[in-house]
Enzyme design. Structure first.
Site, short mmCIF file in Angstrom:
data_model
loop_
_atom_site.label_atom_id
_atom_site.label_comp_id
_atom_site.label_asym_id
_atom_site.label_seq_id
_atom_site.Cartn_x
_atom_site.Cartn_y
_atom_site.Cartn_z
CD GLN A 9 -3.38 0.16 1.75
OE1 GLN A 9 -3.43 -1.03 2.09
NE2 GLN A 9 -4.31 1.00 2.10
CB SER A 94 1.92 -5.00 3.74
OG SER A 94 0.71 -5.03 4.45
CG LEU A 95 -1.07 -4.96 -0.78
CD1 LEU A 95 -1.32 -5.51 -2.17
CD2 LEU A 95 -1.73 -3.63 -0.62
NE ARG A 119 -3.51 -8.37 4.38
CZ ARG A 119 -2.71 -7.31 4.24
NH1 ARG A 119 -3.06 -6.33 3.42
NH2 ARG A 119 -1.58 -7.22 4.93
CG HIS A 203 1.25 -4.39 9.23
ND1 HIS A 203 1.10 -5.74 8.96
CD2 HIS A 203 1.13 -3.74 8.05
CE1 HIS A 203 0.92 -5.88 7.65
NE2 HIS A 203 0.92 -4.69 7.09
CD GLN A 252 0.93 -9.76 5.54
OE1 GLN A 252 -0.26 -9.55 5.45
NE2 GLN A 252 1.73 -9.84 4.50
#
Length: 312
Positions: A9, A94-95, A119, A203, A252
């Site tokens: 992101q 991340s993603l 998500r 996170h 995660q």
């Protein structure tokens, strides 16, 4: 030895993927398939905006994945560079870990899009708007950032979310704690803290409700075998078993993105070259982590053509 890496992101922007879709039917096919899976014209939002709508987590996550996977698909279909044989491992920020898994065959494109839509929504719903925040700490290493987060918490959540590179760490938690951290940054030897324009505190432990929703979703749509090993965000270690990766994808959501450590772990495993697909975010980070590593970012058709010429 080569790692293919996938951005997260913040790499989204209006116009992403447009040039690629115009130049390649294979890229266009990826965007159409994602639109169909989400029953939404996400490709239109990627092309024309508005930016604030594209930046919404539930849109940005599948959009970034679609753009990265389209880049990988063009590399394979137009230039014959197949990830399974061209890459020694994959990783994503991340993603981007979902993009990496999709490109490596662990998720179908439609499943990856649906999982990332969920998500994004789950992360957004986990904390009411305004309750949480994130900040980038510039000129901070992990030790300084950890000390600052502990000092600023004062009974609230304030945690390291992303260890990006030796000069940038991101913290996440309650908005008031993040504000305190920004005020205290200079006292901790950190150049400055900048609040990030994000809609939720990713996170960190405030994301626990989102982790539970992803646990259910991944139980229903688990990752399948992947063609190359993956270095996971939360462990900064090599993963080859789908069941282990399923558990790590749940962790995660609340866990730290250990990007700096992941790059160092890949270097220790013999990776000399990092090829970023669909963004120009991770390549520069790799350069700051290890100036001897080669990093290339592939975004445009011209980038892909040049890469194919050198690697044909």
């Amino acid at each position: 030895m080569t790692a293919f890496i996938f951005p997260g992101q913040g790499s989204q922007k209006v116009g992403m993927g447009v040039e690629l879709a115009a130049a390649s039917a294979h890229a266009l096919e990826v965007f159409q398939e994602v639109d169909e899976a989400l029953q939404q014209r996400l490709s239109g939002l990627m092309k024309d905006g508005p930016e604030d709508e594209l930046t919404m987590t539930a849109n940005a996550q599948p959009a970034i994945m679609a753009n990265s996977v389209a880049t990988a698909r063009v590399l394979e279909k137009e230039f014959g560079i197949v990830l399974a044989s061209a890459a020694d491992c994959v990783a994503g920020h991340s993603l981007g870990e979902y993009s990496a898994l999709c490109a490596a065959g662990a998720f179908s494109l439609a499943d990856a899009a649906r999982l990332l839509r969920l998500r994004g929504m789950a992360m957004q719903d986990a904390v009411p708007v305004g309750v949480g925040a994130m900040a980038a700490l510039l000129g901070a290493d992990i030790e300084k950032a950890t000390a600052l987060a502990e000092a600023a918490a004062q009974g609230q959540v304030c945690e390291v979310a992303n260890d990006n590179d030796p000069t940038q760490v991101v913290i996440s938690g309650h908005a008031a704690a993040i504000d305190r951290a920004i005020e205290l940054a200079k006292d901790h030897g950190i150049k400055r803290g900048i609040k990030l324009p994000v809609s939720a505190p990713f996170h960190c432990s405030l994301m626990e409700p989102a982790a539970r929703r992803m646990e259910e979703a991944l139980a229903a749509t688990p990752p399948q075998a992947f063609t190359v090993p993956l270095f996971a965000n939360v462990t900064a270690a090599r993963v080859t078993y789908p069941a282990e990766e399923q558990r790590l994808l749940v962790e995660q959501v609340t866990g730290r993105v250990r990007w700096r450590e992941s790059v160092l772990a890949m270097r220790a495993a013999g990776i000399e070259r990092f090829v970023e697909l669909g963004g120009k975010v991770l390549g520069p980070m790799v350069g700051r982590i290890d100036k001897d590593a080669q990093a290339i970012s592939l975004v445009t058709m011209e980038d892909l053509e040049n890469f194919a010429k050198e690697n044909g």
